[in-house]
Design an enzyme around this catalytic site. Structure first.
Site, PDB file in Angstrom:
ATOM      1  N   PRO A  24       0.801  -1.224   0.000  1.00 32.32           N
ATOM      2  CA  PRO A  24       0.000   0.000   0.000  1.00 32.32           C
ATOM      3  C   PRO A  24       0.838   1.280   0.000  1.00 32.32           C
ATOM      4  O   PRO A  24       1.859   1.365   0.679  1.00 32.32           O
ATOM      5  CB  PRO A  24      -0.808  -0.091   1.295  1.00 32.32           C
ATOM      6  CG  PRO A  24      -0.881  -1.541   1.586  1.00 32.32           C
ATOM      7  CD  PRO A  24       0.409  -2.116   1.098  1.00 32.32           C
ATOM      8  N   ASN A  25       0.363   2.218  -0.768  1.00 30.44           N
ATOM      9  CA  ASN A  25       0.898   3.583  -0.864  1.00 30.44           C
ATOM     10  C   ASN A  25       2.236   3.691  -1.579  1.00 30.44           C
ATOM     11  O   ASN A  25       2.719   4.801  -1.796  1.00 30.44           O
ATOM     12  CB  ASN A  25       0.982   4.243   0.520  1.00 30.44           C
ATOM     13  CG  ASN A  25      -0.369   4.327   1.174  1.00 30.44           C
ATOM     14  OD1 ASN A  25      -1.343   4.727   0.541  1.00 30.44           O
ATOM     15  ND2 ASN A  25      -0.445   3.920   2.424  1.00 30.44           N
ATOM     16  N   ARG A  32       5.060  11.169  -1.944  1.00 33.36           N
ATOM     17  CA  ARG A  32       4.738  10.988  -0.528  1.00 33.36           C
ATOM     18  C   ARG A  32       5.995  11.031   0.335  1.00 33.36           C
ATOM     19  O   ARG A  32       6.902  10.227   0.162  1.00 33.36           O
ATOM     20  CB  ARG A  32       4.042   9.638  -0.352  1.00 33.36           C
ATOM     21  CG  ARG A  32       3.716   9.290   1.060  1.00 33.36           C
ATOM     22  CD  ARG A  32       2.991   7.933   1.122  1.00 33.36           C
ATOM     23  NE  ARG A  32       2.861   7.512   2.491  1.00 33.36           N
ATOM     24  CZ  ARG A  32       3.496   6.471   3.020  1.00 33.36           C
ATOM     25  NH1 ARG A  32       4.279   5.728   2.276  1.00 33.36           N
ATOM     26  NH2 ARG A  32       3.329   6.172   4.282  1.00 33.36           N
ATOM     27  N   TYR A  37      11.246   8.819   2.027  1.00 34.34           N
ATOM     28  CA  TYR A  37      11.258   7.783   0.996  1.00 34.34           C
ATOM     29  C   TYR A  37      11.997   8.177  -0.284  1.00 34.34           C
ATOM     30  O   TYR A  37      12.122   7.357  -1.191  1.00 34.34           O
ATOM     31  CB  TYR A  37       9.818   7.376   0.651  1.00 34.34           C
ATOM     32  CG  TYR A  37       9.067   6.859   1.845  1.00 34.34           C
ATOM     33  CD1 TYR A  37       9.423   5.654   2.432  1.00 34.34           C
ATOM     34  CD2 TYR A  37       8.022   7.573   2.400  1.00 34.34           C
ATOM     35  CE1 TYR A  37       8.748   5.168   3.547  1.00 34.34           C
ATOM     36  CE2 TYR A  37       7.333   7.101   3.508  1.00 34.34           C
ATOM     37  CZ  TYR A  37       7.705   5.904   4.077  1.00 34.34           C
ATOM     38  OH  TYR A  37       7.038   5.434   5.180  1.00 34.34           O
ATOM     39  N   ASN A  88       8.257  -5.493  -0.627  1.00 33.26           N
ATOM     40  CA  ASN A  88       8.199  -4.272   0.167  1.00 33.26           C
ATOM     41  C   ASN A  88       6.736  -4.137   0.561  1.00 33.26           C
ATOM     42  O   ASN A  88       5.926  -3.600  -0.195  1.00 33.26           O
ATOM     43  CB  ASN A  88       8.672  -3.059  -0.627  1.00 33.26           C
ATOM     44  CG  ASN A  88       8.695  -1.799   0.218  1.00 33.26           C
ATOM     45  OD1 ASN A  88       8.066  -1.736   1.269  1.00 33.26           O
ATOM     46  ND2 ASN A  88       9.412  -0.788  -0.253  1.00 33.26           N
ATOM     47  N   ALA A  91       2.923  -0.661   4.894  1.00 29.23           N
ATOM     48  CA  ALA A  91       2.324  -0.759   6.226  1.00 29.23           C
ATOM     49  C   ALA A  91       1.833  -2.165   6.554  1.00 29.23           C
ATOM     50  O   ALA A  91       1.709  -2.517   7.730  1.00 29.23           O
ATOM     51  CB  ALA A  91       1.178   0.239   6.359  1.00 29.23           C
ATOM     52  N   HIS A  94       3.433  -4.647   9.267  1.00 29.73           N
ATOM     53  CA  HIS A  94       3.220  -4.652  10.707  1.00 29.73           C
ATOM     54  C   HIS A  94       1.966  -5.397  11.152  1.00 29.73           C
ATOM     55  O   HIS A  94       1.788  -5.619  12.349  1.00 29.73           O
ATOM     56  CB  HIS A  94       3.186  -3.208  11.213  1.00 29.73           C
ATOM     57  CG  HIS A  94       4.266  -2.383  10.581  1.00 29.73           C
ATOM     58  ND1 HIS A  94       5.602  -2.590  10.842  1.00 29.73           N
ATOM     59  CD2 HIS A  94       4.212  -1.394   9.653  1.00 29.73           C
ATOM     60  CE1 HIS A  94       6.328  -1.747  10.111  1.00 29.73           C
ATOM     61  NE2 HIS A  94       5.505  -1.017   9.381  1.00 29.73           N
ATOM     62  N   ASP A 101       1.268 -15.661   6.015  1.00 24.85           N
ATOM     63  CA  ASP A 101       0.916 -17.057   5.765  1.00 24.85           C
ATOM     64  C   ASP A 101       1.148 -17.458   4.313  1.00 24.85           C
ATOM     65  O   ASP A 101       1.619 -18.563   4.034  1.00 24.85           O
ATOM     66  CB  ASP A 101      -0.537 -17.320   6.161  1.00 24.85           C
ATOM     67  CG  ASP A 101      -0.759 -17.298   7.672  1.00 24.85           C
ATOM     68  OD1 ASP A 101       0.231 -17.250   8.428  1.00 24.85           O
ATOM     69  OD2 ASP A 101      -1.935 -17.301   8.080  1.00 24.85           O
ATOM     70  N   GLU A 112      12.701  -9.391   2.296  1.00 23.59           N
ATOM     71  CA  GLU A 112      11.873  -8.264   2.745  1.00 23.59           C
ATOM     72  C   GLU A 112      12.675  -6.991   2.502  1.00 23.59           C
ATOM     73  O   GLU A 112      13.864  -6.921   2.816  1.00 23.59           O
ATOM     74  CB  GLU A 112      11.552  -8.418   4.230  1.00 23.59           C
ATOM     75  CG  GLU A 112      10.687  -7.312   4.774  1.00 23.59           C
ATOM     76  CD  GLU A 112      10.405  -7.459   6.265  1.00 23.59           C
ATOM     77  OE1 GLU A 112       9.604  -6.650   6.776  1.00 23.59           O
ATOM     78  OE2 GLU A 112      10.976  -8.364   6.922  1.00 23.59           O
ATOM     79  N   HIS A 114      12.706  -2.567   2.565  1.00 22.15           N
ATOM     80  CA  HIS A 114      12.143  -1.280   2.986  1.00 22.15           C
ATOM     81  C   HIS A 114      13.099  -0.172   2.585  1.00 22.15           C
ATOM     82  O   HIS A 114      14.317  -0.306   2.758  1.00 22.15           O
ATOM     83  CB  HIS A 114      11.917  -1.244   4.496  1.00 22.15           C
ATOM     84  CG  HIS A 114      10.981  -2.296   4.975  1.00 22.15           C
ATOM     85  ND1 HIS A 114       9.618  -2.174   4.836  1.00 22.15           N
ATOM     86  CD2 HIS A 114      11.215  -3.502   5.547  1.00 22.15           C
ATOM     87  CE1 HIS A 114       9.046  -3.256   5.329  1.00 22.15           C
ATOM     88  NE2 HIS A 114       9.989  -4.080   5.749  1.00 22.15           N
ATOM     89  N   SER A 116      13.178   2.876   3.947  1.00 17.48           N
ATOM     90  CA  SER A 116      13.649   3.543   5.164  1.00 17.48           C
ATOM     91  C   SER A 116      14.107   2.507   6.186  1.00 17.48           C
ATOM     92  O   SER A 116      13.807   1.318   6.074  1.00 17.48           O
ATOM     93  CB  SER A 116      12.534   4.410   5.764  1.00 17.48           C
ATOM     94  OG  SER A 116      11.500   3.597   6.277  1.00 17.48           O
ATOM     95  N   ARG A 121      12.616   4.209  13.236  1.00 15.62           N
ATOM     96  CA  ARG A 121      11.458   5.100  13.145  1.00 15.62           C
ATOM     97  C   ARG A 121      10.509   4.874  14.318  1.00 15.62           C
ATOM     98  O   ARG A 121      10.932   4.424  15.384  1.00 15.62           O
ATOM     99  CB  ARG A 121      10.772   4.897  11.790  1.00 15.62           C
ATOM    100  CG  ARG A 121      11.706   5.328  10.634  1.00 15.62           C
ATOM    101  CD  ARG A 121      11.070   5.226   9.293  1.00 15.62           C
ATOM    102  NE  ARG A 121       9.911   6.112   9.212  1.00 15.62           N
ATOM    103  CZ  ARG A 121       8.989   6.012   8.273  1.00 15.62           C
ATOM    104  NH1 ARG A 121       9.095   5.086   7.338  1.00 15.62           N
ATOM    105  NH2 ARG A 121       7.964   6.835   8.239  1.00 15.62           N
TER     106      ARG A 121
END
Length: 158
Positions: A24-25, A32, A37, A88, A91, A94, A101, A112, A114, A116, A121
């Site tokens: 998302p985003n 953004r 980012y 990536n 959100a 978390h 799964d 994985e 990211h 940032s 953070r």
């Protein structure tokens, strides 16, 4: 491709596909919070990953969605067609147990990723439900992260 609208490439003989998942985003990258980012767009990051993957004989299939179920569907697709996944999750990192799964059912390297440094953070960003099923995590390297992720996948595949 965005919002789950994607068509997998044909997985012909010898084609090694890496699924690149963007949560998302991430479609808003470049606009953004550029102080966190960066100014590169998602397309810039996908291009960097694709170029790096090609050096190792890998092909990137990219899926971006703001909907967790679309990402889960993409992982299910990857179970039969991809040799690795770079994710990536945004959100969803978390709280995305359904993504966790699905990834746990994938038989191959999972990186994985990211942009940032999530551990530096807000406290709620320090927990990843993806990390327990990932082979490893690359975080905090910004634009370099996508290239590092493909290099890691290539090394893990041998």
């Amino acid at each position: 491709m965005s919002d789950g609208e994607w068509t997998p490439v044909s997985t012909g003989e010898g084609l090694r596909v890496v699924l690149l998942l963007s949560g998302p985003n991430l479609n808003l990258l470049g606009e953004r919070e550029p102080a966190i980012y960066g100014t590169d767009t998602l397309e810039d990051h996908v291009e960097a990953a694709t170029d790096e993957a090609a050096k190792y004989g890998l092909t990137v299939e990219h899926v971006q969605s703001n909907h967790e179920g679309d990402l889960v569907d993409a992982v299910h697709w990857a179970r039969e067609r991809a040799v690795a996944i770079v994710v990536n999750p945004g959100a969803i990192t978390h709280y995305g147990w359904s993504l966790h799964d699905a990834l746990a059912a994938f038989d191959g390297p999972i990186v994985e990723l990211h942009l940032s440094n999530t551990t530096g953070r807000e406290p709620w960003r320090r927990t990843s439900v993806v990390a327990p099923v990932a082979t490893g995590t690359i975080a905090g390297f910004g634009r370099l992260g996508y290239r590092l992720a493909m290099e890691a996948v290539a090394d893990l595949l041998g």
